[in-house]
Design a protein around this motif. Structure first.
Motif, PDB file in Angstrom:
ATOM      1  N   VAL A   1       1.029  -1.056   0.184  1.00  0.00           N
ATOM      2  CA  VAL A   1      -0.414   0.120   0.483  1.00  0.00           C
ATOM      3  C   VAL A   1       1.070   1.295  -0.198  1.00  0.00           C
ATOM      4  N   ARG A   2       0.461   2.299  -0.965  1.00  0.00           N
ATOM      5  CA  ARG A   2       1.487   3.798  -0.725  1.00  0.00           C
ATOM      6  C   ARG A   2       0.155   4.667  -0.600  1.00  0.00           C
ATOM      7  N   VAL A   3       0.221   5.595   0.210  1.00  0.00           N
ATOM      8  CA  VAL A   3       0.129   7.136   0.793  1.00  0.00           C
ATOM      9  C   VAL A   3       0.711   7.744   0.537  1.00  0.00           C
ATOM     10  N   GLY A   4       1.050   8.727  -0.572  1.00  0.00           N
ATOM     11  CA  GLY A   4       1.229   9.838  -0.466  1.00  0.00           C
ATOM     12  C   GLY A   4       3.087   8.827  -0.609  1.00  0.00           C
ATOM     13  N   ASP A   5       3.907   9.350   0.307  1.00  0.00           N
ATOM     14  CA  ASP A   5       5.820   8.750  -0.490  1.00  0.00           C
ATOM     15  C   ASP A   5       5.982   7.298   0.638  1.00  0.00           C
TER      16      ASP A   5
ATOM     17  N   VAL B   1       5.312   3.715   1.942  1.00  0.00           N
ATOM     18  CA  VAL B   1       4.674   2.655   0.827  1.00  0.00           C
ATOM     19  C   VAL B   1       4.897   0.892   2.176  1.00  0.00           C
ATOM     20  N   ALA B   2       4.373   0.535   2.498  1.00  0.00           N
ATOM     21  CA  ALA B   2       4.671  -0.459   2.695  1.00  0.00           C
ATOM     22  C   ALA B   2       3.565  -1.868   2.118  1.00  0.00           C
ATOM     23  N   VAL B   3       5.236  -3.223   2.953  1.00  0.00           N
ATOM     24  CA  VAL B   3       4.789  -4.218   1.918  1.00  0.00           C
ATOM     25  C   VAL B   3       4.192  -5.183   2.922  1.00  0.00           C
ATOM     26  N   ALA B   4       3.330  -5.439   3.147  1.00  0.00           N
ATOM     27  CA  ALA B   4       2.710  -6.918   3.819  1.00  0.00           C
ATOM     28  C   ALA B   4       4.465  -7.260   3.948  1.00  0.00           C
ATOM     29  N   GLY B   5       3.769  -8.633   4.842  1.00  0.00           N
ATOM     30  CA  GLY B   5       4.635  -9.783   5.211  1.00  0.00           C
ATOM     31  C   GLY B   5       5.122 -11.317   3.850  1.00  0.00           C
ATOM     32  N   THR B   6       6.029 -11.082   3.380  1.00  0.00           N
ATOM     33  CA  THR B   6       6.423 -11.715   1.965  1.00  0.00           C
ATOM     34  C   THR B   6       6.921 -13.501   2.109  1.00  0.00           C
ATOM     35  N   THR B   7       6.585 -13.596   1.776  1.00  0.00           N
ATOM     36  CA  THR B   7       7.013 -15.484   2.410  1.00  0.00           C
ATOM     37  C   THR B   7       7.759 -15.747   0.955  1.00  0.00           C
TER      38      THR B   7
ATOM     39  N   ALA C   1       6.275  -5.360  -5.730  1.00  0.00           N
ATOM     40  CA  ALA C   1       5.440  -4.915  -4.928  1.00  0.00           C
ATOM     41  C   ALA C   1       5.889  -3.239  -4.817  1.00  0.00           C
ATOM     42  N   LEU C   2       6.962  -3.101  -4.627  1.00  0.00           N
ATOM     43  CA  LEU C   2       7.265  -1.726  -4.710  1.00  0.00           C
ATOM     44  C   LEU C   2       7.474  -1.464  -5.992  1.00  0.00           C
ATOM     45  N   GLU C   3       7.990  -2.077  -7.438  1.00  0.00           N
ATOM     46  CA  GLU C   3       7.913  -1.291  -8.349  1.00  0.00           C
ATOM     47  C   GLU C   3       6.393  -0.522  -8.288  1.00  0.00           C
ATOM     48  N   GLY C   4       5.295  -1.877  -7.954  1.00  0.00           N
ATOM     49  CA  GLY C   4       3.713  -1.849  -8.229  1.00  0.00           C
ATOM     50  C   GLY C   4       3.486  -0.137  -7.836  1.00  0.00           C
TER      51      GLY C   4
ATOM     52  N   ALA D   1       8.711   1.722   2.743  1.00  0.00           N
ATOM     53  CA  ALA D   1       9.439   2.464   2.264  1.00  0.00           C
ATOM     54  C   ALA D   1       9.279   3.930   2.417  1.00  0.00           C
ATOM     55  N   ILE D   2      10.113   4.520   1.518  1.00  0.00           N
ATOM     56  CA  ILE D   2       9.295   6.548   1.524  1.00  0.00           C
ATOM     57  C   ILE D   2       9.606   7.012   1.009  1.00  0.00           C
ATOM     58  N   VAL D   3       9.308   6.863  -0.564  1.00  0.00           N
ATOM     59  CA  VAL D   3       9.802   7.022  -1.934  1.00  0.00           C
ATOM     60  C   VAL D   3      10.294   9.090  -2.056  1.00  0.00           C
ATOM     61  N   ASP D   4      11.601   9.543  -2.168  1.00  0.00           N
ATOM     62  CA  ASP D   4      11.229  10.930  -2.393  1.00  0.00           C
ATOM     63  C   ASP D   4      11.409  11.382  -3.266  1.00  0.00           C
TER      64      ASP D   4
END
Length: 129
Positions: free
Chosen positions: A23-27, A29-35, A63-66, A126-129
């Motif tokens: 999920v990204r809101v503004g800058d 991003v949170a990525v859920a537990g990934t296996t 996911a981040l690229e998405g 993540a924080i996107v600058d």
């Protein structure tokens, strides 16, 4: 309220449990537990926590690229392992990906993950600058 960008892994449990891969809101991003679980069953790298770590991080990168981010934007990872005595295999795989980024990171042992063959689960912020 800022718009939310959602990334789905396409897994059947997302709708049932009510979550998104990222999920990204503004800058932010949170990525859920990934296996390293395969959709058809089994895992990538059975009994290999290093390979499971690499696969989880590949999926986190996707996911981040998405949402227009990349691994270079990761500021925090949380790593859950089922056998802390194998921490070095997991740590080395994490270091291969984040050697230059060096996010804040925590590794903890958990009694179990959602399937017994899963040895590693990773979350990322993540924080996107």
């Amino acid at each position: 309220m800022r718009p939310r960008q959602l990334v789905s892994s396409g897994g059947p449990w997302e709708a049932v449990v009510g979550y998104s891969r990222a999920v990204r809101v503004g800058d932010r991003v949170a990525v859920a537990g990934t296996t390293a679980a395969r959709p058809e069953g089994g895992v990538v790298g059975p009994d290999d926590p290093g390979e499971q770590t690499r696969e989880a991080l590949r999926r986190i990168a996707a996911a981040l690229e998405g949402v227009g981010a990349g691994l270079e934007h990761v500021v925090r990872t949380r790593i859950m392992v089922t056998d802390i005595s194998r921490w070095e295999e997991v740590g080395r795989a994490h270091g291969e990906v984040f050697a230059d980024v060096r996010p804040a990171s925590t590794m903890v042992e958990v009694s179990a993950l959602i399937a017994p063959e899963l040895l590693v689960e990773i979350e990322a912020d993540a924080i996107v600058d």
